[in-house]
Design an enzyme around this catalytic site. Structure first.
Site, PDB file in Angstrom:
ATOM      1  CG  HIS A 176      46.402  27.521  41.850  1.00 39.50           C
ATOM      2  ND1 HIS A 176      47.622  27.874  42.376  1.00 39.50           N
ATOM      3  CD2 HIS A 176      45.609  28.612  41.970  1.00 39.50           C
ATOM      4  CE1 HIS A 176      47.567  29.128  42.814  1.00 39.50           C
ATOM      5  NE2 HIS A 176      46.356  29.601  42.572  1.00 39.50           N
ATOM      6  CB  CYS A 224      47.655  31.846  40.127  1.00 44.25           C
ATOM      7  SG  CYS A 224      46.222  32.675  40.842  1.00 44.25           S
ATOM      8  CD  GLU A 239      49.401  24.840  41.735  1.00 42.44           C
ATOM      9  OE1 GLU A 239      49.097  24.914  40.517  1.00 42.44           O
ATOM     10  OE2 GLU A 239      49.419  25.833  42.492  1.00 42.44           O
TER      11      GLU A 239
END
Ligand code: GLN
Length: 536
Positions: A509, A383, A511
């Protein structure tokens, strides 16, 4: 079968790990073949944690459907491997907002709108919502905060009412407390637990099970004492001793018979032993790493572990999958300069430049990207990390020394990262970023394509600024490849640098989607590259 409900409250202190206990119990029930979800009710007034600084409340987790939620939802998804949604996180703010809007519409004409029954009715409606979808056998509800807090009262009152309103045996309450050890007295103390259960009972909620967080084993006598003073069956006092990994907790809870007790209490005819084969295989790998890789995480919220929770956990998953321990070294981006960057990052096997907001620390991130790009150190940008990678490339390779993101310099002559048109019109801050899952098409033959092994992926976003497509051709000519494109808008979602050992950054993202049983491919590839860099 209609859904059964488990409520989880906490007492004595905050940060006891209610989310982990909830997720662990849910995991065990799921491993027994039940369909399970977890929701969290947070007592604060914000509509969602989207506008909170990570130092206030840790990371903000984002769901597929674009909800900005409490980081505990990340734990729920990582343990269960099933997505959560808007409905899984409810705050006091959201409850009041709904009721007040309804009041303005005239839904309560003639009536005084009150906490009981109007607010509690709305809380109950939301507590039952997921259970009514037909998709779940068991819905676990974690009540945020600590029993005794002024803000939690309406939630506990709603649980009290549901204990009576739901059919007998359809709901139960688990209370998590701390049983501290006084080293001077060499004694484990149960009094705080007794008081916190009294407080819970004062709200009319009877715990069926008490889970005791402790650093030392409880022993039979203490369990009996807690049961006696807290009005639960002796077998219903569960010890939750500090674990070497949060992912060990489901096994510990199973050893304490928590899942067995819950299915029995809820009258669920389920005699399966939980099948935790894949979970145990992950734990086995996690426990026996063959090497260590050192990863530098460059960000501006490094003083709080929880600020990058999902990234930290993604490293745990990827490390286990690659047979190594990932040691994460946190670097405050504000402190990084052109002069000291080598001293800080030279020993890292890989560097991740983290997401973030605002101007602080951006120049440090740019120095970090330059250093890893020029020195062949594996790099993953996420990001804001991707945005700074684009700015760095524009400044130092394309030769536009004045290039920037308009978040950093609104008047830059080369706004290589800029607000999208629709964002320029947005004045309201809450829930107005580009949020949730979007499709991304990967360029054939690119590193991204190779890593994912697929052409079309879906990843979650949370940002306002974007790669400015006005400059797409300049970057392409200059060597930075846009390897992931949003197929409906054309927005650039991934950039990478061919010829570098590993240099890739995403606007989304990754994650948020990594789990122990399905480590994220980008993190796995990054750790693998870091391992190879170490050997080289
Ligand atoms: N601040 C940047 C934006 O809003 C990046 C956000 C992020 O890293 N999540 O676009």
């Amino acid at each position: 079968m209609s859904a059964k409900f488990v409520f989880i409250t906490g007492g004595v202190v905050s940060s006891l790990g209610k989310g982990i206990i909830a997720a662990s119990l849910a995991k065990l029930l799921q491993a027994r073949g039940l369909r399970v979800t977890i929701q969290k009710f947070d007592p604060y007034i914000n509509i969602d944690p989207g506008t909170l600084n990570p130092y206030e409340h840790g990371e903000c987790f984002v769901t597929d459907d674009g909800a900005e939620t409490d980081l505990d939802l990340g734990h729920y998804e990582r343990f269960l491997g099933v997505p959560t949604s808007q409905a899984n996180n409810v705050t006091t703010g959201r409850v009041y907002y709904t009721v007040i809007k309804r009041e303005r519409e005239g839904a309560y004409l003639g009536k005084t709108v009150q906490i009981v029954p109007h607010i509690t009715d709305e809380i109950k409606r939301r507590m039952l919502l997921l259970g009514q979808s037909g998709d779940y056998d068991v819905v676990l509800t974690e009540i945020g905060g600590t029993v005794g807090d002024m803000e939690s009262q309406p939630f506990l009152e709603a649980v009290r009412q549901l204990q009576w309103e739901l059919p007998e045996g359809d709901c139960m309450c688990i209370h998590l407390t701390l049983v501290p050890y006084l080293s001077a007295a060499k004694e484990i103390k149960t009094k705080p637990t007794q008081h916190s259960v009294q407080m819970l009972q004062h709200s009319g909620v009877m715990p069926d099970v008490i889970v005791c967080r402790t650093e030392h084993p409880l022993g039979e006598n203490l369990r009996r004492k807690i049961a006696l003073f807290c009005n639960v069956k002796p077998g219903h006092v569960i010890e939750s001793i500090d674990a070497w990994s949060i992912y060990q907790v489901p096994l510990n809870m199973h050893a304490e018979h928590l899942d067995e007790l819950v299915v029995r209490q809820l009258g669920i005819e389920n005699f399966n032993a939980p099948d935790l084969t894949r979970w145990k295989a992950f734990l086995e790998n996690l426990r026996n790493p063959k090497s260590t890789v050192n990863i530098g995480l460059v960000g501006k919220y490094v003083a709080l572990q929880d600020a990058y929770k999902s990234i930290q956990e993604s490293f745990v998953h990827a490390g286990a999958a690659c047979g190594c321990k990932v040691k994460v070294h946190l670097f405050l981006s504000d402190d990084i300069t052109a002069e000291n960057v080598a001293g800080k990052l030279a020993d890292m096997d890989g560097v991740l430049v983290a997401p973030g907001f605002g101007e602080r620390g951006l120049e440090g991130k740019i120095h970090a990207v330059r250093y890893v790009r020029e020195n062949g150190i594996p790099f993953l940008g996420i990001c804001l990390g991707m945005q700074m990678c684009v700015v760095e490339y524009a400044r130092n390779v394309l030769g536009w020394a004045d290039a920037s993101s308009t978040e950093l310099n609104p008047n830059t002559p080369h706004p290589v990262i800029d607000l999208m048109e629709e964002q320029k019109k947005t004045t309201v801050k809450g829930g107005t970023m580009r949020l949730g899952a979007y499709e991304c098409k990967l360029k054939k033959g690119s590193l991204a394509h190779h890593i994912y092994g697929a052409e079309l992926i879906r990843e979650r976003h949370r940002h306002r600024y974007e790669f400015n497509e006005k400059y797409a051709e300049d970057f392409a000519k200059g060597g930075l490849v846009a390897s992931g494109i949003n197929p409906s808008t054309g927005l650039v979602e991934i950039v990478e640098l061919p010829g570098h050992p590993f240099f890739i950054a995403s606007q989304f993202h990754p994650e948020y989607k990594s789990t122990p049983e399905n480590p994220h491919p980008l993190f796995k590839a990054f750790i693998q590259a870091a391992k190879e860099n170490q050997k080289a």
